[in-house]
Design an enzyme around this catalytic site. Structure first.
Site, PDB file in Angstrom:
ATOM      1  NE  ARG A 134       1.318 -12.543  -5.018  1.00 26.02           N
ATOM      2  CZ  ARG A 134       1.816 -11.526  -4.318  1.00 26.02           C
ATOM      3  NH1 ARG A 134       1.715 -10.278  -4.784  1.00 26.02           N
ATOM      4  NH2 ARG A 134       2.413 -11.725  -3.176  1.00 26.02           N
ATOM      5  CE  LYS A 177       7.420  -4.160  -7.467  1.00 28.23           C
ATOM      6  NZ  LYS A 177       7.717  -4.654  -6.089  1.00 28.23           N
ATOM      7  NE  ARG A 189       8.597 -10.193  -6.920  1.00 32.88           N
ATOM      8  CZ  ARG A 189       7.536 -10.022  -6.158  1.00 32.88           C
ATOM      9  NH1 ARG A 189       7.051 -11.019  -5.449  1.00 32.88           N
ATOM     10  NH2 ARG A 189       6.945  -8.832  -6.093  1.00 32.88           N
ATOM     11  CG  ASN A 215      10.320  -7.356  -5.618  1.00 29.69           C
ATOM     12  OD1 ASN A 215       9.888  -6.399  -6.246  1.00 29.69           O
ATOM     13  ND2 ASN A 215       9.694  -7.853  -4.558  1.00 29.69           N
ATOM     14  CB  THR A 220       8.357 -10.724  -1.362  1.00 25.67           C
ATOM     15  OG1 THR A 220       6.947 -10.974  -1.345  1.00 25.67           O
ATOM     16  CG2 THR A 220       8.618  -9.234  -1.314  1.00 25.67           C
ATOM     17  CE1 TYR A 277       3.634  -2.036  -3.593  1.00 24.56           C
ATOM     18  CE2 TYR A 277       4.667  -0.265  -4.821  1.00 24.56           C
ATOM     19  CZ  TYR A 277       4.385  -1.608  -4.656  1.00 24.56           C
ATOM     20  OH  TYR A 277       4.868  -2.526  -5.568  1.00 24.56           O
ATOM     21  CG  PHE A 283       9.273  -2.215   3.420  1.00 20.33           C
ATOM     22  CD1 PHE A 283       8.399  -1.942   2.380  1.00 20.33           C
ATOM     23  CD2 PHE A 283       8.950  -3.241   4.303  1.00 20.33           C
ATOM     24  CE1 PHE A 283       7.226  -2.661   2.211  1.00 20.33           C
ATOM     25  CE2 PHE A 283       7.772  -3.971   4.139  1.00 20.33           C
ATOM     26  CZ  PHE A 283       6.911  -3.680   3.088  1.00 20.33           C
ATOM     27  CD  GLU A 340      -3.094  -3.663  -6.883  1.00 18.95           C
ATOM     28  OE1 GLU A 340      -2.651  -4.432  -7.762  1.00 18.95           O
ATOM     29  OE2 GLU A 340      -2.787  -3.764  -5.683  1.00 18.95           O
ATOM     30  CG  HIS A 369       2.490  -4.828  -7.926  1.00 14.85           C
ATOM     31  ND1 HIS A 369       2.257  -5.009  -6.587  1.00 14.85           N
ATOM     32  CD2 HIS A 369       1.272  -4.719  -8.517  1.00 14.85           C
ATOM     33  CE1 HIS A 369       0.935  -4.983  -6.382  1.00 14.85           C
ATOM     34  NE2 HIS A 369       0.320  -4.812  -7.539  1.00 14.85           N
TER      35      HIS A 369
HETATM   36  P1  RTP Z   1       4.154  -6.559  -4.683  1.00 13.94           P
HETATM   37  O1  RTP Z   1       3.052  -6.010  -3.811  1.00 13.94           O
HETATM   38  O2  RTP Z   1       5.087  -5.483  -5.194  1.00 13.94           O
HETATM   39  O3  RTP Z   1       3.608  -7.422  -5.791  1.00 13.94           O
HETATM   40  O4  RTP Z   1       5.074  -7.535  -3.823  1.00 13.94           O
HETATM   41  P2  RTP Z   1       4.665  -8.611  -2.727  1.00 13.94           P
HETATM   42  O5  RTP Z   1       3.168  -8.701  -2.641  1.00 13.94           O
HETATM   43  O6  RTP Z   1       5.422  -9.857  -3.047  1.00 13.94           O
HETATM   44  O7  RTP Z   1       5.267  -7.980  -1.419  1.00 13.94           O
HETATM   45  P3  RTP Z   1       4.620  -6.930  -0.381  1.00 13.94           P
HETATM   46  O8  RTP Z   1       4.750  -7.517   0.971  1.00 13.94           O
HETATM   47  O9  RTP Z   1       3.267  -6.489  -0.857  1.00 13.94           O
HETATM   48  O10 RTP Z   1       5.646  -5.726  -0.469  1.00 13.94           O
HETATM   49  C1  RTP Z   1       5.539  -4.764  -1.494  1.00 13.94           C
HETATM   50  C2  RTP Z   1       6.910  -4.438  -2.029  1.00 13.94           C
HETATM   51  O11 RTP Z   1       7.661  -3.742  -1.034  1.00 13.94           O
HETATM   52  C3  RTP Z   1       9.046  -4.060  -1.186  1.00 13.94           C
HETATM   53  N1  RTP Z   1       9.532  -4.632   0.048  1.00 13.94           N
HETATM   54  N2  RTP Z   1      10.654  -4.275   0.603  1.00 13.94           N
HETATM   55  N3  RTP Z   1      12.852  -4.018   2.365  1.00 13.94           N
HETATM   56  C4  RTP Z   1      11.907  -4.900   2.644  1.00 13.94           C
HETATM   57  O12 RTP Z   1      11.946  -5.620   3.621  1.00 13.94           O
HETATM   58  C5  RTP Z   1      10.783  -5.002   1.723  1.00 13.94           C
HETATM   59  N4  RTP Z   1       9.751  -5.821   1.852  1.00 13.94           N
HETATM   60  C6  RTP Z   1       8.963  -5.575   0.789  1.00 13.94           C
HETATM   61  C7  RTP Z   1       9.165  -5.033  -2.359  1.00 13.94           C
HETATM   62  O13 RTP Z   1       9.398  -4.277  -3.545  1.00 13.94           O
HETATM   63  C8  RTP Z   1       7.794  -5.650  -2.371  1.00 13.94           C
HETATM   64  O14 RTP Z   1       7.517  -6.214  -3.637  1.00 13.94           O
HETATM   65 MG    MG Z   2       1.901  -7.002  -2.383  1.00 13.19          MG
END
Ligand code: RTP
Ligand code: MG
Length: 140
Positions: free
Chosen positions: A87, A11, A104, A114, A93, A51, A59, A128, A117
């Site tokens: 993962r 990222k 992370r 973070n 996250t 996304y 967010f 993807e 992805h």
């Molecule tokens: P990713 O999809 O990027 O691999 O991350 P993830 O599965 O661990 O988390 P996900 O719930 O899919 O959220 C996607 C990305 O959104 C941002 N985020 N910001 N401000 C917030 O509360 C918040 N929560 C999530 C993060 O960049 C997260 O990786």
């Molecule tokens: Mg995700």
């Protein structure tokens, strides 16, 4: 178990701090092979589409702005159990919750910035990968 593929993004917070190689070293040490990789600037439309599953989340707008704030490195990773393995090496996250030794934990700045992805299922990984790569760009 057969080889599996997953999709990964380094990222903008990580590319900005010149951490692409450090992230890649973690991926490779975990047993994942980078079989396709390119550095690109996401457009707003691409980030919104990628996304899209989070479109209703509070967010979402900040996330899209962050993902287009600088270059990203998109990757296809291959290995045994690659989706779960990636993962695991990514960590939680929120870096505050991420385990020692994860990407992370070591590199992320915040729950949003973070560093990486990773696809959360084999089915999403396939979609993807198709979003960013053609078959001839992937060499396993
Ligand atoms: P990713 O999809 O990027 O691999 O991350 P993830 O599965 O661990 O988390 P996900 O719930 O899919 O959220 C996607 C990305 O959104 C941002 N985020 N910001 N401000 C917030 O509360 C918040 N929560 C999530 C993060 O960049 C997260 O990786
Ligand atoms: Mg995700």
């Amino acid at each position: 178990m057969a080889l599996e593929r997953t999709f990964s993004i380094v990222k903008p917070d990580a590319t900005r701090r010149n951490l692409t190689g450090a992230v890649n070293a973690k991926l490779e040490a975990a047993g994942l092979r980078i079989i396709a990789q390119k550095r690109i600037q996401l457009t707003q439309a691409q980030a919104e589409a990628f996304y899209g599953v989070h479109a209703a989340r509070p967010f979402f707008n900040d996330l899209v702005s962050f993902m287009i704030s600088g270059p990203v490195v998109v990757q296809v990773l291959e290995g045994e159990n690659a989706v779960l393995k990636n993962r695991d090496v990514m960590g939680a996250t929120n870096p505050k919750d991420a385990a020692e030794g994860t990407i992370r934990k070591e590199f992320a700045e915040s729950i949003e910035a973070n560093s990486v992805h990773g696809s959360d299922s084999a089915e999403n990984a396939a979609n993807e990968i198709k979003f960013f790569f053609s078959d001839i760009e992937i060499v396993s």
